[in-house]
Design a protein around this motif. Structure first.
Motif, PDB file in Angstrom:
ATOM      1  N   LEU A  44       0.828  -1.207   0.000  1.00 29.15           N
ATOM      2  CA  LEU A  44       0.000   0.000   0.000  1.00 29.15           C
ATOM      3  C   LEU A  44       0.859   1.253   0.000  1.00 29.15           C
ATOM      4  CD1 LEU A  44      -2.854  -0.938   2.521  1.00 29.15           C
ATOM      5  CD2 LEU A  44      -2.916  -0.961   0.014  1.00 29.15           C
ATOM      6  N   VAL A  45       1.953   1.219   0.734  1.00 28.76           N
ATOM      7  CA  VAL A  45       2.862   2.365   0.758  1.00 28.76           C
ATOM      8  C   VAL A  45       3.407   2.641  -0.642  1.00 28.76           C
ATOM      9  CG1 VAL A  45       5.170   3.096   1.491  1.00 28.76           C
ATOM     10  CG2 VAL A  45       3.504   2.313   3.184  1.00 28.76           C
ATOM     11  N   ARG A  46       3.794   1.588  -1.347  1.00 28.68           N
ATOM     12  CA  ARG A  46       4.333   1.785  -2.703  1.00 28.68           C
ATOM     13  C   ARG A  46       3.261   2.340  -3.647  1.00 28.68           C
ATOM     14  NH1 ARG A  46       7.569  -2.565  -0.962  1.00 28.68           N
ATOM     15  NH2 ARG A  46       6.011  -4.156  -1.468  1.00 28.68           N
ATOM     16  N   ARG A  48       0.960   4.399  -2.758  1.00 25.72           N
ATOM     17  CA  ARG A  48       0.737   5.802  -2.397  1.00 25.72           C
ATOM     18  C   ARG A  48       1.912   6.697  -2.750  1.00 25.72           C
ATOM     19  NH1 ARG A  48      -1.952   3.454   2.303  1.00 25.72           N
ATOM     20  NH2 ARG A  48       0.009   3.572   3.476  1.00 25.72           N
ATOM     21  N   ILE A  49       3.148   6.234  -2.514  1.00 25.99           N
ATOM     22  CA  ILE A  49       4.294   7.123  -2.713  1.00 25.99           C
ATOM     23  C   ILE A  49       5.164   6.716  -3.890  1.00 25.99           C
ATOM     24  CG2 ILE A  49       4.310   7.643  -0.239  1.00 25.99           C
ATOM     25  CD1 ILE A  49       6.894   5.981  -0.023  1.00 25.99           C
ATOM     26  N   GLY A  50       4.864   5.589  -4.515  1.00 31.15           N
ATOM     27  CA  GLY A  50       5.633   5.148  -5.668  1.00 31.15           C
ATOM     28  C   GLY A  50       6.654   4.080  -5.312  1.00 31.15           C
ATOM     29  N   ALA A  51       7.104   3.387  -6.316  1.00 31.18           N
ATOM     30  CA  ALA A  51       8.086   2.321  -6.126  1.00 31.18           C
ATOM     31  C   ALA A  51       9.439   2.915  -5.736  1.00 31.18           C
ATOM     32  CB  ALA A  51       8.224   1.498  -7.399  1.00 31.18           C
ATOM     33  N   PRO A  52      10.222   2.181  -4.958  1.00 25.67           N
ATOM     34  CA  PRO A  52      11.556   2.678  -4.593  1.00 25.67           C
ATOM     35  C   PRO A  52      12.518   2.592  -5.760  1.00 25.67           C
ATOM     36  CG  PRO A  52      11.299   0.437  -3.830  1.00 25.67           C
ATOM     37  CD  PRO A  52       9.960   0.843  -4.392  1.00 25.67           C
ATOM     38  N   ALA A  91      13.561  -7.116   1.511  1.00 20.07           N
ATOM     39  CA  ALA A  91      13.388  -5.668   1.651  1.00 20.07           C
ATOM     40  C   ALA A  91      11.994  -5.222   1.232  1.00 20.07           C
ATOM     41  CB  ALA A  91      14.454  -4.939   0.833  1.00 20.07           C
ATOM     42  N   ARG A  92      11.443  -5.834   0.193  1.00 19.70           N
ATOM     43  CA  ARG A  92      10.147  -5.365  -0.314  1.00 19.70           C
ATOM     44  C   ARG A  92       9.029  -5.517   0.707  1.00 19.70           C
ATOM     45  NH1 ARG A  92      10.431 -10.257  -3.720  1.00 19.70           N
ATOM     46  NH2 ARG A  92       9.020 -11.835  -2.840  1.00 19.70           N
ATOM     47  N   ASP A  93       9.178  -6.458   1.634  1.00 20.97           N
ATOM     48  CA  ASP A  93       8.155  -6.671   2.654  1.00 20.97           C
ATOM     49  C   ASP A  93       8.338  -5.771   3.862  1.00 20.97           C
ATOM     50  OD1 ASP A  93       6.927  -8.625   1.103  1.00 20.97           O
ATOM     51  OD2 ASP A  93       8.170 -10.226   1.954  1.00 20.97           O
ATOM     52  N   TYR A  94       9.371  -4.940   3.817  1.00 24.42           N
ATOM     53  CA  TYR A  94       9.636  -4.016   4.920  1.00 24.42           C
ATOM     54  C   TYR A  94       9.696  -2.572   4.424  1.00 24.42           C
ATOM     55  CZ  TYR A  94      10.378  -8.062   7.830  1.00 24.42           C
ATOM     56  OH  TYR A  94      10.181  -9.235   8.537  1.00 24.42           O
ATOM     57  N   GLY A  95       8.876  -2.287   3.417  1.00 26.09           N
ATOM     58  CA  GLY A  95       8.770  -0.913   2.936  1.00 26.09           C
ATOM     59  C   GLY A  95       7.745  -0.110   3.702  1.00 26.09           C
ATOM     60  N   PHE A  96       7.062  -0.727   4.649  1.00 25.60           N
ATOM     61  CA  PHE A  96       5.957  -0.054   5.337  1.00 25.60           C
ATOM     62  C   PHE A  96       6.363   1.216   6.095  1.00 25.60           C
ATOM     63  CE2 PHE A  96       7.592  -2.998   8.500  1.00 25.60           C
ATOM     64  CZ  PHE A  96       7.501  -2.307   9.697  1.00 25.60           C
ATOM     65  N   PRO A  97       7.619   1.356   6.611  1.00 29.82           N
ATOM     66  CA  PRO A  97       7.959   2.611   7.288  1.00 29.82           C
ATOM     67  C   PRO A  97       8.276   3.753   6.325  1.00 29.82           C
ATOM     68  CG  PRO A  97       9.343   0.775   8.022  1.00 29.82           C
ATOM     69  CD  PRO A  97       8.704   0.373   6.742  1.00 29.82           C
ATOM     70  N   ALA A  98       8.384   3.467   5.025  1.00 30.63           N
ATOM     71  CA  ALA A  98       8.901   4.457   4.074  1.00 30.63           C
ATOM     72  C   ALA A  98       8.038   5.706   4.001  1.00 30.63           C
ATOM     73  CB  ALA A  98       9.039   3.827   2.687  1.00 30.63           C
ATOM     74  N   GLU A  99       6.727   5.546   4.029  1.00 31.78           N
ATOM     75  CA  GLU A  99       5.853   6.714   3.910  1.00 31.78           C
ATOM     76  C   GLU A  99       6.077   7.693   5.057  1.00 31.78           C
ATOM     77  OE1 GLU A  99       1.221   7.617   2.746  1.00 31.78           O
ATOM     78  OE2 GLU A  99       1.676   5.791   3.867  1.00 31.78           O
ATOM     79  N   MET A 100       6.141   7.187   6.263  1.00 30.32           N
ATOM     80  CA  MET A 100       6.408   8.056   7.405  1.00 30.32           C
ATOM     81  C   MET A 100       7.779   8.713   7.280  1.00 30.32           C
ATOM     82  SD  MET A 100       7.062   7.141  11.402  1.00 30.32           S
ATOM     83  CE  MET A 100       8.812   6.852  11.093  1.00 30.32           C
TER      84      MET A 100
END
Length: 300
Positions: A44-46, A48-52, A91-100
């Protein structure tokens, strides 16, 4: 006949108790649900804010990292090391903090590295990959808008152990200044490997005297140069609670900068989830360490 007494194999633990103390499923029955939630939140984060942005720090296929870039130039960098009992996680499963992180004005970098099943039980290779990943982030910081002088490391579970190992690293051997990393936030980690070595984790990790000594951060306090925040949940296994308390006590006695945070009512996975929440124990601690105020949070 009198039953044979059960002998202790480590501290006050018999073998079963020690094995249970290093088995999160025994103390966190919602493990699979929380891990699935983190992976879904990362998707969901990806959206909203785009792929890394994906970069490579080494030649092996797994040796890459995901960079979630903030819009602020010259921003701090948080390099995250995932957990998974040394044998799982991506890493892809731990992108959840990225938006914050990006909304607070920090670049979030999630590392990928081999798990211990892929290395044939070798933790040393994993530790070396993590070190090289951190070094790459420092050397290439300006290429993604980061400030190499404000690089921080965070990690959870076995990732916190690897982060603790990174904290004992002589970064000059990687072409970096000694103080390249300005702080570590380590959640629910292991900082001395004697207990894990005697537990059932030795069935898939090739522990040796050399590995135990080299990769036990608590035995290399003099090498630690950056402040460390240690976190654990009140519902963790007894060993994961003890590991954090003992490391904090050792750091304090050695005159090192350390802060201990005990998260009431959180198990091993629930406290890790708070990394994505600016008001949760780990999210708050990481933002504070990077000197980012809650007021800095904004909508992109």
């Amino acid at each position: 006949m009198r039953a044979h007494a059960v002998s202790n194999v480590f501290l006050d633990y018999d073998q079963k108790a020690l094995d249970d103390a290093y088995d999160q499923a025994v103390y966190a029955p919602n493990r699979d649900q929380v891990l699935a939630r983190l992976a879904y939140a990362s998707e969901l984060v990806r959206k909203r804010i785009g792929a890394p942005e994906r970069y490579r720090y080494g030649d092996a296929e797994i040796e890459g990292l995901d960079v979630y870039r903030t819009k602020k130039a010259g921003a701090p960098i948080n390099v995250f090391i995932h957990g998974g009992a040394w044998r799982a996680g991506l890493a892809r499963d731990y992108g959840f903090p990225a938006e914050m992180m990006v909304n607070a004005g920090a670049n979030f970098v999630a590392l990928d590295f081999n798990n211990v099943l892929e290395t044939g039980g070798d933790l040393m290779k994993m530790a070396e990959q993590v070190r090289r990943g951190i070094a790459w982030a420092w050397k290439n910081a300006t290429s993604f808008g980061g400030d190499p002088d404000r690089l921080y490391v965070s990690g959870t579970s076995s990732g916190a152990h690897l982060g603790g190992v990174a904290a004992t690293t002589d970064w000059t051997q990687y072409g970096l200044p000694r103080d390249a990393v300005k702080g570590y936030a380590l959640c629910s980690g292991m900082y001395d490997l004697r207990g894990p070595r005697l537990s059932k984790r030795s069935s898939y990790v090739k522990f040796t005297d050399e590995v135990e000594q080299a990769l036990s951060p608590q035995r290399h306090l003099a090498a630690i140069r950056a402040p460390i925040v240690l976190l654990y949940g009140s519902l963790e296994t007894p060993e994961f609670q003890r590991q954090s308390r003992d490391f904090a006590d050792a750091l304090t006695r050695a005159g090192k900068a350390v802060e201990m945070i005990r998260a009431e009512g959180c198990n091993h996975f629930e406290i890790a989830e708070t990394l994505g929440n600016p008001y949760g124990p780990m999210g708050r601690a990481v933002l504070a360490q990077m000197k980012l105020a809650f007021a800095d949070l904004h909508r992109p």
